[in-house]
Write a protein that holds these residues in place. Sequence first.
Motif, PDB file in Angstrom:
ATOM      1  N   VAL A   1      -2.940   2.911  10.259  1.00 53.06           N
ATOM      2  CA  VAL A   1      -3.457   2.098  11.363  1.00 53.06           C
ATOM      3  C   VAL A   1      -2.900   0.682  11.270  1.00 53.06           C
ATOM      4  O   VAL A   1      -2.862   0.096  10.184  1.00 53.06           O
ATOM      5  CB  VAL A   1      -5.008   2.031  11.326  1.00 53.06           C
ATOM      6  CG1 VAL A   1      -5.557   1.357  12.575  1.00 53.06           C
ATOM      7  CG2 VAL A   1      -5.612   3.417  11.157  1.00 53.06           C
ATOM      8  N   PHE A   2      -2.482   0.171  12.425  1.00 55.21           N
ATOM      9  CA  PHE A   2      -2.018  -1.228  12.472  1.00 55.21           C
ATOM     10  C   PHE A   2      -3.237  -2.133  12.652  1.00 55.21           C
ATOM     11  O   PHE A   2      -4.056  -1.901  13.532  1.00 55.21           O
ATOM     12  CB  PHE A   2      -1.056  -1.410  13.655  1.00 55.21           C
ATOM     13  CG  PHE A   2      -0.565  -2.819  13.841  1.00 55.21           C
ATOM     14  CD1 PHE A   2       0.538  -3.283  13.146  1.00 55.21           C
ATOM     15  CD2 PHE A   2      -1.202  -3.681  14.725  1.00 55.21           C
ATOM     16  CE1 PHE A   2       0.999  -4.582  13.323  1.00 55.21           C
ATOM     17  CE2 PHE A   2      -0.753  -4.983  14.896  1.00 55.21           C
ATOM     18  CZ  PHE A   2       0.361  -5.435  14.194  1.00 55.21           C
ATOM     19  N   LEU A   3      -3.334  -3.151  11.835  1.00 57.56           N
ATOM     20  CA  LEU A   3      -4.472  -4.076  11.949  1.00 57.56           C
ATOM     21  C   LEU A   3      -3.970  -5.501  12.072  1.00 57.56           C
ATOM     22  O   LEU A   3      -3.111  -5.922  11.314  1.00 57.56           O
ATOM     23  CB  LEU A   3      -5.341  -4.005  10.688  1.00 57.56           C
ATOM     24  CG  LEU A   3      -6.346  -2.888  10.506  1.00 57.56           C
ATOM     25  CD1 LEU A   3      -7.159  -3.166   9.260  1.00 57.56           C
ATOM     26  CD2 LEU A   3      -7.278  -2.754  11.704  1.00 57.56           C
ATOM     27  N   GLU A   4      -4.541  -6.228  13.025  1.00 55.00           N
ATOM     28  CA  GLU A   4      -4.231  -7.650  13.086  1.00 55.00           C
ATOM     29  C   GLU A   4      -5.048  -8.332  12.007  1.00 55.00           C
ATOM     30  O   GLU A   4      -6.151  -7.892  11.707  1.00 55.00           O
ATOM     31  CB  GLU A   4      -4.683  -8.202  14.442  1.00 55.00           C
ATOM     32  CG  GLU A   4      -3.629  -8.164  15.501  1.00 55.00           C
ATOM     33  CD  GLU A   4      -4.178  -8.718  16.804  1.00 55.00           C
ATOM     34  OE1 GLU A   4      -4.467  -9.918  16.849  1.00 55.00           O
ATOM     35  OE2 GLU A   4      -4.331  -7.936  17.751  1.00 55.00           O
TER      36      GLU A   4
ATOM     37  N   LYS B   1      -7.457 -10.437  11.383  1.00 55.56           N
ATOM     38  CA  LYS B   1      -8.528 -11.290  11.898  1.00 55.56           C
ATOM     39  C   LYS B   1      -9.871 -10.747  11.437  1.00 55.56           C
ATOM     40  O   LYS B   1     -10.010  -9.531  11.253  1.00 55.56           O
ATOM     41  CB  LYS B   1      -8.438 -11.444  13.414  1.00 55.56           C
ATOM     42  CG  LYS B   1      -8.445 -10.173  14.182  1.00 55.56           C
ATOM     43  CD  LYS B   1      -8.285 -10.447  15.660  1.00 55.56           C
ATOM     44  CE  LYS B   1      -8.400  -9.143  16.419  1.00 55.56           C
ATOM     45  NZ  LYS B   1      -8.051  -9.254  17.806  1.00 55.56           N
TER      46      LYS B   1
ATOM     47  N   ALA C   1      -2.154  -2.321   3.001  1.00 55.63           N
ATOM     48  CA  ALA C   1      -0.972  -3.136   2.720  1.00 55.63           C
ATOM     49  C   ALA C   1      -1.074  -4.338   3.627  1.00 55.63           C
ATOM     50  O   ALA C   1      -1.222  -4.182   4.836  1.00 55.63           O
ATOM     51  CB  ALA C   1       0.281  -2.341   3.045  1.00 55.63           C
TER      52      ALA C   1
ATOM     53  N   THR D   1       0.209  -8.277   5.004  1.00 56.39           N
ATOM     54  CA  THR D   1       1.203  -9.337   5.069  1.00 56.39           C
ATOM     55  C   THR D   1       0.487 -10.514   5.717  1.00 56.39           C
ATOM     56  O   THR D   1      -0.689 -10.407   6.071  1.00 56.39           O
ATOM     57  CB  THR D   1       2.402  -8.939   5.953  1.00 56.39           C
ATOM     58  OG1 THR D   1       1.970  -8.935   7.309  1.00 56.39           O
ATOM     59  CG2 THR D   1       2.951  -7.578   5.574  1.00 56.39           C
TER      60      THR D   1
ATOM     61  N   GLN E   1       0.778 -11.722   8.626  1.00 54.36           N
ATOM     62  CA  GLN E   1       0.429 -11.530  10.033  1.00 54.36           C
ATOM     63  C   GLN E   1      -0.395 -10.286  10.342  1.00 54.36           C
ATOM     64  O   GLN E   1      -1.179 -10.282  11.272  1.00 54.36           O
ATOM     65  CB  GLN E   1       1.724 -11.434  10.848  1.00 54.36           C
ATOM     66  CG  GLN E   1       2.210 -12.758  11.355  1.00 54.36           C
ATOM     67  CD  GLN E   1       3.034 -12.588  12.607  1.00 54.36           C
ATOM     68  OE1 GLN E   1       3.308 -11.477  13.058  1.00 54.36           O
ATOM     69  NE2 GLN E   1       3.425 -13.693  13.199  1.00 54.36           N
ATOM     70  N   PHE E   2      -0.151  -9.227   9.595  1.00 51.06           N
ATOM     71  CA  PHE E   2      -0.807  -7.984   9.948  1.00 51.06           C
ATOM     72  C   PHE E   2      -1.077  -7.150   8.707  1.00 51.06           C
ATOM     73  O   PHE E   2      -0.595  -7.484   7.615  1.00 51.06           O
ATOM     74  CB  PHE E   2       0.067  -7.177  10.918  1.00 51.06           C
ATOM     75  CG  PHE E   2       1.389  -6.768  10.336  1.00 51.06           C
ATOM     76  CD1 PHE E   2       1.522  -5.561   9.657  1.00 51.06           C
ATOM     77  CD2 PHE E   2       2.499  -7.598  10.440  1.00 51.06           C
ATOM     78  CE1 PHE E   2       2.735  -5.192   9.105  1.00 51.06           C
ATOM     79  CE2 PHE E   2       3.717  -7.230   9.884  1.00 51.06           C
ATOM     80  CZ  PHE E   2       3.833  -6.023   9.210  1.00 51.06           C
TER      81      PHE E   2
ATOM     82  N   ILE F   1      -1.450  -2.893   7.252  1.00 51.48           N
ATOM     83  CA  ILE F   1      -1.355  -1.470   7.564  1.00 51.48           C
ATOM     84  C   ILE F   1      -2.366  -0.762   6.681  1.00 51.48           C
ATOM     85  O   ILE F   1      -2.339  -0.883   5.454  1.00 51.48           O
ATOM     86  CB  ILE F   1       0.056  -0.906   7.309  1.00 51.48           C
ATOM     87  CG1 ILE F   1       1.064  -1.586   8.240  1.00 51.48           C
ATOM     88  CG2 ILE F   1       0.075   0.602   7.540  1.00 51.48           C
ATOM     89  CD1 ILE F   1       2.497  -1.183   7.967  1.00 51.48           C
TER      90      ILE F   1
ATOM     91  N   ARG G   1      -4.070   2.631   5.305  1.00 51.50           N
ATOM     92  CA  ARG G   1      -3.750   4.050   5.153  1.00 51.50           C
ATOM     93  C   ARG G   1      -4.986   4.771   4.650  1.00 51.50           C
ATOM     94  O   ARG G   1      -5.632   4.314   3.709  1.00 51.50           O
ATOM     95  CB  ARG G   1      -2.568   4.226   4.197  1.00 51.50           C
ATOM     96  CG  ARG G   1      -1.344   3.483   4.690  1.00 51.50           C
ATOM     97  CD  ARG G   1      -0.137   3.754   3.829  1.00 51.50           C
ATOM     98  NE  ARG G   1       0.991   2.967   4.340  1.00 51.50           N
ATOM     99  CZ  ARG G   1       1.538   1.954   3.674  1.00 51.50           C
ATOM    100  NH1 ARG G   1       1.075   1.605   2.491  1.00 51.50           N
ATOM    101  NH2 ARG G   1       2.542   1.308   4.198  1.00 51.50           N
TER     102      ARG G   1
ATOM    103  N   TYR H   1       5.914   4.175  -0.609  1.00 51.32           N
ATOM    104  CA  TYR H   1       4.664   3.525  -1.038  1.00 51.32           C
ATOM    105  C   TYR H   1       3.820   4.564  -1.739  1.00 51.32           C
ATOM    106  O   TYR H   1       4.086   5.779  -1.669  1.00 51.32           O
ATOM    107  CB  TYR H   1       3.901   2.900   0.127  1.00 51.32           C
ATOM    108  CG  TYR H   1       3.567   3.838   1.270  1.00 51.32           C
ATOM    109  CD1 TYR H   1       2.482   4.728   1.170  1.00 51.32           C
ATOM    110  CD2 TYR H   1       4.293   3.818   2.452  1.00 51.32           C
ATOM    111  CE1 TYR H   1       2.163   5.577   2.221  1.00 51.32           C
ATOM    112  CE2 TYR H   1       3.988   4.667   3.509  1.00 51.32           C
ATOM    113  CZ  TYR H   1       2.926   5.538   3.390  1.00 51.32           C
ATOM    114  OH  TYR H   1       2.613   6.375   4.412  1.00 51.32           O
TER     115      TYR H   1
END
Lengths: 146, 441
Positions: A8-11, A13, A37, A39, A41-42, A44, A46, A99
């Motif tokens: 899933v992509f997560l911002e 925030k 994982a 960074t 800005q965002f 990931i 799993r 990973y």
Amino acid sequence: MKLKQLSVFLENKPGRLRELCALLADNGINMITISLADTEQFGILRLIVSDCEAAKSLLEEKGFVAKITEVIAVEVSDEPGGLRDVLQVEEAAEISVEYMYAFTIKSGENAVLLFRFDDMDKAVTALQSAGFKVLDRVALFPNTEN
Amino acid sequence: MHTQWNDRESLIHPASAPDYLREEQLRKLQLQRLRAMTRHAYENQTLFRERMEATGVTPDDVQTLDDIRKLPFTQKTDLRDTYPYGLFAVPMSEVVRLHASSGTTGKPIVVAYTTEDIEVWKEVMIRAFACAGLHSGDIVQNAYGYGLFTGGLGAHYGAEALNATVIPISGGNSERQIMVMRDFGTTAICATPSYFLHLIEYAEKMGIEWPDLPLRAGIFGAEPWTDEMREYIEGKTGIKAFDIYGLSEIIGPGVGMACSEQSGLHIFEDHFMIEIVDPVTDEPMPDGEEGELIITTLSKKAMPVMRYRTHDITSIIPEKCECGRTIRRINRIARRSDDMFIIRGVNVFPSQVEAALLNVEETLPHYQIVLSRSGGMDQMEVQVEVTAETFTDTVRGVEAVHKQLSDAIAHILGIRVKLTLVEPNMIERSMGKAKRVIDNR
């Protein structure tokens, strides 16, 4: 021999991870293990969950980008050298790790290592011929039907 | 794919005859109408007469088409300052319809139509639809907003007059739009391009396969968009996407339209006279060079608009069109002089950002530009939604997409700006015109 994982992509925030967890909890979806994982800005996320397809639709309905990917689950004994031994096999077969993350089933007994390799099929063959136990869904979820 | 495409291309709709006039006939007609319109405005529009008197020009001074340059410009502010009825040139008893602009930047602008004006509007809309290869038998889903906005009723009456079947669904309720498209067998849709993008997403969610739908044409307008966006829409859906141009101040949709060549927009020159001027010096620009589009209505009775400054940046295409129409074309309008913003001394148009994003494969163009100021410096951030296609489950993969997008923007703008990948649906969807820039400075 491969296991379904939800990515899933997560911002980055506040509250976003909690919202996701609440959504799965409210719909009776259990997380077997989770890895984040991150960074600047965002992130990931799993997840290995009890019902991957259902979790994906739920998340998409709520506006998350979710993707089903495959990982390999290898069971090793929970003692020093478990991960090293697996990596040695893969190195010999010239496969790299994209990973990985891990969890233990019962402390002091067995650990499960989850891998994403650049060549998944080759990895399974290499591990199995080296005598490793590659877990399938049934082994991980003895109590579920599918 | 759609074999019925342009199946009646060889048939010219009778209303389209003026599109094929010989050059000298067309110019003669334009001059005749320009002179009559100048006189009509002079006699019935106080603002216009006062401006003419101030420069000592009379309607008799219009002897050639070039003499149009002697006439004063009309600005958007003129329409606002005379709100609501100050520019009407006929008694109210002859006005059969009022429309108004959205008024997003202040007071709305009110425009009027006589019965004759409505007929002209219908005619140019028939000609516009005919450019897109539509004809009787087509089922036109009209997703432009109905009401004061000119898009809805303009397209509605045009499609009806073409003898097509109109579905007056208006904007919004996307699930219903898709259902209607499927169940009613829609063959053409009218919408803003940004709303249609939204419908593409919806259809995907609903598991609709575009090739299963009879839809073959989209008539998209009411906001600036790019060729990249057209290619994206066509690639996703297999339909042909046509650009339609118009503005309430002039008549509504139907001032210009892309034809089957899909290269620029034909202007219905017998009703609308066009000029391109340098937006700073007001000097006329030669064909092929970019400048501000100026439009003069040649047949509008209720509210003539002389030399209207559109703020739309385009150029006249000098070459003849392969479709055979003799009326001239202008290039797609992707920029407006008033959309431009300056960041660190560089002029930026939102359409440049859009083009950059679309050049990177598989990027869904849901984006937003946020301008802010920190430490006395202007900052520009482009927010782009991540999609299932662009999301790979590795950090490396996402960062590669980020870099590709960021590089594409830097390449087009010449400056590096902040790029943020956001979750889907974080950017507000518009049912009408998209808001691309949020200026917090």
